[in-house]
Design a protein around this motif. Structure first.
Motif, PDB file in Angstrom:
ATOM      1  N   THR A  19      17.362  25.965 -21.670  1.00 32.01           N
ATOM      2  CA  THR A  19      18.813  26.245 -21.680  1.00 32.01           C
ATOM      3  C   THR A  19      19.079  27.690 -22.084  1.00 32.01           C
ATOM      4  O   THR A  19      19.896  28.389 -21.482  1.00 32.01           O
ATOM      5  N   GLY A  20      18.360  28.168 -23.113  1.00 37.13           N
ATOM      6  CA  GLY A  20      18.582  29.541 -23.585  1.00 37.13           C
ATOM      7  C   GLY A  20      18.232  30.573 -22.539  1.00 37.13           C
ATOM      8  O   GLY A  20      18.991  31.500 -22.277  1.00 37.13           O
ATOM      9  N   GLN A  21      17.059  30.435 -21.902  1.00 39.83           N
ATOM     10  CA  GLN A  21      16.657  31.444 -20.917  1.00 39.83           C
ATOM     11  C   GLN A  21      17.544  31.382 -19.683  1.00 39.83           C
ATOM     12  O   GLN A  21      17.866  32.404 -19.080  1.00 39.83           O
ATOM     13  N   ARG A  22      17.977  30.167 -19.262  1.00 40.19           N
ATOM     14  CA  ARG A  22      18.900  30.073 -18.116  1.00 40.19           C
ATOM     15  C   ARG A  22      20.236  30.722 -18.439  1.00 40.19           C
ATOM     16  O   ARG A  22      20.820  31.427 -17.619  1.00 40.19           O
ATOM     17  N   GLY A  23      20.748  30.447 -19.661  1.00 40.94           N
ATOM     18  CA  GLY A  23      22.012  31.065 -20.058  1.00 40.94           C
ATOM     19  C   GLY A  23      21.918  32.577 -20.090  1.00 40.94           C
ATOM     20  O   GLY A  23      22.815  33.284 -19.659  1.00 40.94           O
ATOM     21  N   PHE A  24      20.770  33.112 -20.608  1.00 38.10           N
ATOM     22  CA  PHE A  24      20.602  34.568 -20.652  1.00 38.10           C
ATOM     23  C   PHE A  24      20.512  35.148 -19.252  1.00 38.10           C
ATOM     24  O   PHE A  24      21.076  36.202 -18.963  1.00 38.10           O
ATOM     25  N   ILE A  25      19.817  34.471 -18.355  1.00 34.26           N
ATOM     26  CA  ILE A  25      19.665  34.976 -16.982  1.00 34.26           C
ATOM     27  C   ILE A  25      21.017  34.994 -16.286  1.00 34.26           C
ATOM     28  O   ILE A  25      21.343  35.939 -15.561  1.00 34.26           O
ATOM     29  N   LEU A  71       1.817  25.562 -23.796  1.00 28.54           N
ATOM     30  CA  LEU A  71       1.456  26.971 -24.027  1.00 28.54           C
ATOM     31  C   LEU A  71       1.437  27.743 -22.704  1.00 28.54           C
ATOM     32  O   LEU A  71       1.830  28.918 -22.646  1.00 28.54           O
ATOM     33  N   ALA A  72       1.007  27.085 -21.616  1.00 25.39           N
ATOM     34  CA  ALA A  72       1.029  27.748 -20.305  1.00 25.39           C
ATOM     35  C   ALA A  72       2.452  28.016 -19.854  1.00 25.39           C
ATOM     36  O   ALA A  72       2.741  29.045 -19.244  1.00 25.39           O
ATOM     37  N   TYR A  73       3.350  27.083 -20.134  1.00 24.35           N
ATOM     38  CA  TYR A  73       4.772  27.288 -19.775  1.00 24.35           C
ATOM     39  C   TYR A  73       5.334  28.521 -20.473  1.00 24.35           C
ATOM     40  O   TYR A  73       6.027  29.349 -19.862  1.00 24.35           O
ATOM     41  N   ILE A  74       5.002  28.651 -21.790  1.00 26.59           N
ATOM     42  CA  ILE A  74       5.518  29.810 -22.537  1.00 26.59           C
ATOM     43  C   ILE A  74       4.857  31.094 -22.035  1.00 26.59           C
ATOM     44  O   ILE A  74       5.523  32.100 -21.758  1.00 26.59           O
ATOM     45  N   ARG A  75       3.529  31.050 -21.895  1.00 31.20           N
ATOM     46  CA  ARG A  75       2.770  32.262 -21.583  1.00 31.20           C
ATOM     47  C   ARG A  75       2.960  32.719 -20.132  1.00 31.20           C
ATOM     48  O   ARG A  75       3.171  33.895 -19.865  1.00 31.20           O
ATOM     49  N   ASP A  76       2.913  31.749 -19.205  1.00 25.06           N
ATOM     50  CA  ASP A  76       2.870  32.114 -17.787  1.00 25.06           C
ATOM     51  C   ASP A  76       4.227  32.121 -17.122  1.00 25.06           C
ATOM     52  O   ASP A  76       4.376  32.685 -16.046  1.00 25.06           O
ATOM     53  N   SER A  98      13.774  29.453 -10.234  1.00 28.88           N
ATOM     54  CA  SER A  98      14.405  28.258 -10.803  1.00 28.88           C
ATOM     55  C   SER A  98      13.583  27.013 -10.496  1.00 28.88           C
ATOM     56  O   SER A  98      13.382  26.151 -11.352  1.00 28.88           O
ATOM     57  N   GLU A  99      13.085  26.912  -9.253  1.00 29.73           N
ATOM     58  CA  GLU A  99      12.316  25.717  -8.888  1.00 29.73           C
ATOM     59  C   GLU A  99      10.992  25.660  -9.660  1.00 29.73           C
ATOM     60  O   GLU A  99      10.538  24.575 -10.057  1.00 29.73           O
ATOM     61  N   ASP A 100      10.345  26.814  -9.883  1.00 29.63           N
ATOM     62  CA  ASP A 100       9.106  26.833 -10.650  1.00 29.63           C
ATOM     63  C   ASP A 100       9.354  26.346 -12.071  1.00 29.63           C
ATOM     64  O   ASP A 100       8.615  25.513 -12.596  1.00 29.63           O
ATOM     65  N   GLY A 101      10.433  26.861 -12.695  1.00 32.52           N
ATOM     66  CA  GLY A 101      10.751  26.412 -14.051  1.00 32.52           C
ATOM     67  C   GLY A 101      11.085  24.937 -14.100  1.00 32.52           C
ATOM     68  O   GLY A 101      10.674  24.218 -15.007  1.00 32.52           O
ATOM     69  N   LYS A 102      11.849  24.457 -13.110  1.00 31.54           N
ATOM     70  CA  LYS A 102      12.218  23.037 -13.084  1.00 31.54           C
ATOM     71  C   LYS A 102      10.969  22.168 -12.931  1.00 31.54           C
ATOM     72  O   LYS A 102      10.824  21.129 -13.571  1.00 31.54           O
ATOM     73  N   ARG A 103      10.024  22.623 -12.068  1.00 31.69           N
ATOM     74  CA  ARG A 103       8.799  21.843 -11.874  1.00 31.69           C
ATOM     75  C   ARG A 103       7.998  21.755 -13.172  1.00 31.69           C
ATOM     76  O   ARG A 103       7.509  20.683 -13.546  1.00 31.69           O
ATOM     77  N   ASP A 106       9.980  19.545 -15.729  1.00 31.97           N
ATOM     78  CA  ASP A 106       9.936  18.124 -15.335  1.00 31.97           C
ATOM     79  C   ASP A 106       8.566  17.535 -15.628  1.00 31.97           C
ATOM     80  O   ASP A 106       8.444  16.379 -16.057  1.00 31.97           O
ATOM     81  N   SER A 107       7.493  18.303 -15.366  1.00 33.43           N
ATOM     82  CA  SER A 107       6.148  17.811 -15.655  1.00 33.43           C
ATOM     83  C   SER A 107       5.969  17.544 -17.149  1.00 33.43           C
ATOM     84  O   SER A 107       5.444  16.506 -17.549  1.00 33.43           O
ATOM     85  N   LEU A 108       6.437  18.486 -17.986  1.00 36.42           N
ATOM     86  CA  LEU A 108       6.319  18.286 -19.433  1.00 36.42           C
ATOM     87  C   LEU A 108       7.166  17.110 -19.900  1.00 36.42           C
ATOM     88  O   LEU A 108       6.761  16.350 -20.780  1.00 36.42           O
ATOM     89  N   ARG A 109       8.350  16.956 -19.318  1.00 40.36           N
ATOM     90  CA  ARG A 109       9.189  15.817 -19.704  1.00 40.36           C
ATOM     91  C   ARG A 109       8.506  14.497 -19.351  1.00 40.36           C
ATOM     92  O   ARG A 109       8.551  13.531 -20.120  1.00 40.36           O
ATOM     93  N   ARG A 110       7.900  14.443 -18.143  1.00 44.74           N
ATOM     94  CA  ARG A 110       7.214  13.205 -17.762  1.00 44.74           C
ATOM     95  C   ARG A 110       6.042  12.909 -18.716  1.00 44.74           C
ATOM     96  O   ARG A 110       5.813  11.758 -19.101  1.00 44.74           O
TER      97      ARG A 110
END
Length: 580
Positions: A19-25, A71-76, A98-103, A106-110
């Motif tokens: 939410t924070g990074q989307r709001g900033f973008i 950690l990959a989500y944060i780093r990459d 946006s689609e990369d972030g959503k993917r 969503d993977s982490l949520r699952r």
């Protein structure tokens, strides 16, 4: 259920970062990065904790995978995305990013959902083991003393009330939630592990209900943004865009009133659009003072603001929670959008950010409208300058070259009359010269009329069109509904439209008759030209119709053509009488 609580923390931190990074973008506001920074620092520690506290082997593998992916989500993804947004790179707002972030999210949520579900399943299995132990104890105690039997019965009653019934209630509540009743909850009457289960279940249900509601809100907000963006992209009038934005923001925020204000040099503001949940709204175009309103700090700082504001005249007397965001056009504060709600039902903390998403579209609409107005004005000035040049050339030809030719013809005629009778060849030569001069004068007169007919300047559009109809090679039925002078640019534009249409009817359409209608009605001049020719005219294949379209549009008008093959050609032209 420490594992569940830690997993819930991980999920919340991921949502806060996204939410924070989307709001900033979207907005460029650094304040949106505060939760993102917290998540970036805290998330590695929480996923490590989750990996360390798990004792089930399969859950341990899941925890290790979630740690690796987080950690990959944060780093990459997240850190490079925010760094690129800070540098102003445009790709961060694109669909692939946006689609990369959503993917990834969503993977982490699952994974988190699977982890929590498995934890509950393990808890249920432990409870099932306890039930099995209970049944074995019951069989063993059946052969015991009567006191033991009584104790067993009492223990059975206790377990039924304290364990079985709560678990059954929890299962039934889970079925109700699965059926869509998200407000269903389990009464928290138990203690120990069953009590923890009830509280954890209710916490999970509340989180689910909150996130479903948040998703619905985001969906409604994005739909509203799409509707407004569609209006802006289609170039709809600013008033229509303003009214749509005021209504959409009012509905999205649940406000009592929303306004779009244009700041004036004297410190007041003009209401360009307003939406009111109930009551009579302030008419657009009204100037209002803004000294004691949320618009004042917005104008001073050029940033969103929130204050408690006294009720405007349209609302019942009371204190209101007021939020405003600036409308930026060309790098300057053009105005503001404000929203008010009753103080006992204040607008949410993110109201300013939501309004800012709409004000960006308002700023685009205003900039587009100004650009279109400047373009129309520029084209009108070019056309006016061209028409004035035509008039000047026509005057110079009439008053200069044509008059000199007439004078030269008269002098030659006098010379012809003074030739002695015994020199007839000389007399004939002078007569031929006079005839040639008269022909050149006539040709020059036709050229000057083609450049700019003098009758248009002296008599106006009506007489000029009558002469044009009489000279037409095709019979013209002229229905003239104009009995007064019109602005010069309008008369010149209308004259050349009719002239070009008659020329096309004679040269290309093979028409036998043309009907021309001219009417000044309201704020516009309406022209209709219809012929009975062969039709099939295509503006893309000739410069004449393109030139007419450019001239009409330069005057702020419109031209529509219908030319089906075999059915003649019709032109419908509308030109505003007041050229901006």
């Amino acid at each position: 259920m420490q594992e569940v609580n830690v997993a819930r923390d991980v999920r919340r931190l991921l949502i806060d970062m996204e939410t924070g990074q989307r709001g900033f973008i979207i907005t460029g506001e650094p304040s949106f990065l505060e939760p993102w920074e917290i998540g970036r620092r805290t998330l590695p520690e929480r996923v490590a904790t989750l990996r360390n506290i798990v004792d089930d082997p399969q859950q341990a593998k899941r925890a290790e995978q979630m740690e690796t992916d987080s950690l990959a989500y944060i780093r990459d993804y997240s850190v490079p995305l925010v760094d690129a947004a800070r540098r102003g790179e445009g790709w961060v707002r694109g669909i692939p990013a946006s689609e990369d972030g959503k993917r990834r999210i969503d993977s982490l949520r699952r994974q988190l959902d699977g982890y929590v579900t498995t934890e509950f399943a393990l808890s249920t299995a432990e409870q099932a083991d306890a039930d099995n132990d209970y049944r074995r104890a019951t069989v063993i105690a059946a052969g015991g003393l009567a006191a033991s039997v009584l104790m067993t019965v009492l223990l059975s009653i206790y377990l039924t009330r304290r364990v079985v019934r709560p678990v059954r209630r929890t299962a039934m509540t889970a079925e109700r939630i699965a059926a869509g009743k998200l407000d269903a909850r389990v009464p928290e009457t138990s203690k120990a592990e069953v009590g923890v289960l009830e509280r954890a279940f209710n916490s999970m249900a509340e989180s689910l209900q909150h996130h479903v509601g948040e998703l619905a809100r985001l969906s409604d907000e994005h739909a509203a943004l799409r509707r407004v963006a569609t209006l802006v992209a289609r170039g709809r009038p600013s008033d229509e865009v303003f009214a749509a934005v005021a209504q959409e923001v009012g509905l999205v925020l649940g406000a009592e009133i929303t306004r779009i204000l244009r700041f004036e040099a004297d410190g007041t503001a003009t209401v360009t659009a307003t939406w009111l949940r109930a009551g009579e709204r302030v008419p657009t175009g009204t100037r209002i003072p803004i000294t004691n309103t949320v618009a004042a700090p917005v104008r001073e700082t050029g940033k969103p603001a929130r204050i408690t504001e006294e009720s405007p005249p349209e609302l019942p007397g009371s204190a209101y929670s007021a939020v405003g965001a600036p409308i930026i056009v060309g790098g300057s504060v053009w105005g503001a959008m404000t929203a008010l709600s009753r103080a006992d039902r204040p607008l949410p903390d993110v109201a300013a950010a939501r309004i800012a998403e709409f004000t960006d579209l308002v700023g685009t609409a205003v900039a587009n409208a100004q650009a279109r107005a400047d373009l129309v004005a520029s084209r009108a000035r070019i056309v006016a300058a061209s028409d004035e040049a035509r008039r000047r050339i026509e005057r110079n030809l009439h008053d200069g070259a044509q008059q000199r030719l007439v004078a030269l013809g008269l002098q030659t005629r006098l010379a012809e009359a003074s030739v002695p009778p015994e020199q007839p060849p000389l007399r004939k030569q002078l007569g031929d010269i006079v005839s040639g001069l008269n022909g050149v004068s006539a040709d020059l007169q036709e050229i000057s009329r083609g450049i700019h007919p003098a009758i248009l300047s002296h008599g106006g559009l009506g007489p000029a069109l009558r002469i044009l109809a009489r000279r037409s090679a095709v019979p013209v039925d002229l229905d003239l509904g104009v009995d007064r002078r019109l602005p010069d640019s309008v008369e010149v534009g209308a004259y050349y439209v009719v002239s070009e249409a008659l020329t096309n009817a004679a040269k290309h359409a093979r028409a036998s008759a043309v009907k021309v209608g001219v009417e000044a009605k309201g704020a516009n001049l309406h022209l209709s030209i219809r012929d009975d020719g062969i039709g099939g005219a295509d503006a893309a294949k000739g410069s004449g119709l393109i030139g007419l379209t450019d001239r009409v549009e330069a005057l702020g008008g419109t031209m529509a053509m219908s030319s089906p093959p075999g059915s003649g050609t019709s032109l419908l032209v509308t030109i505003p009488l007041e050229i901006q």
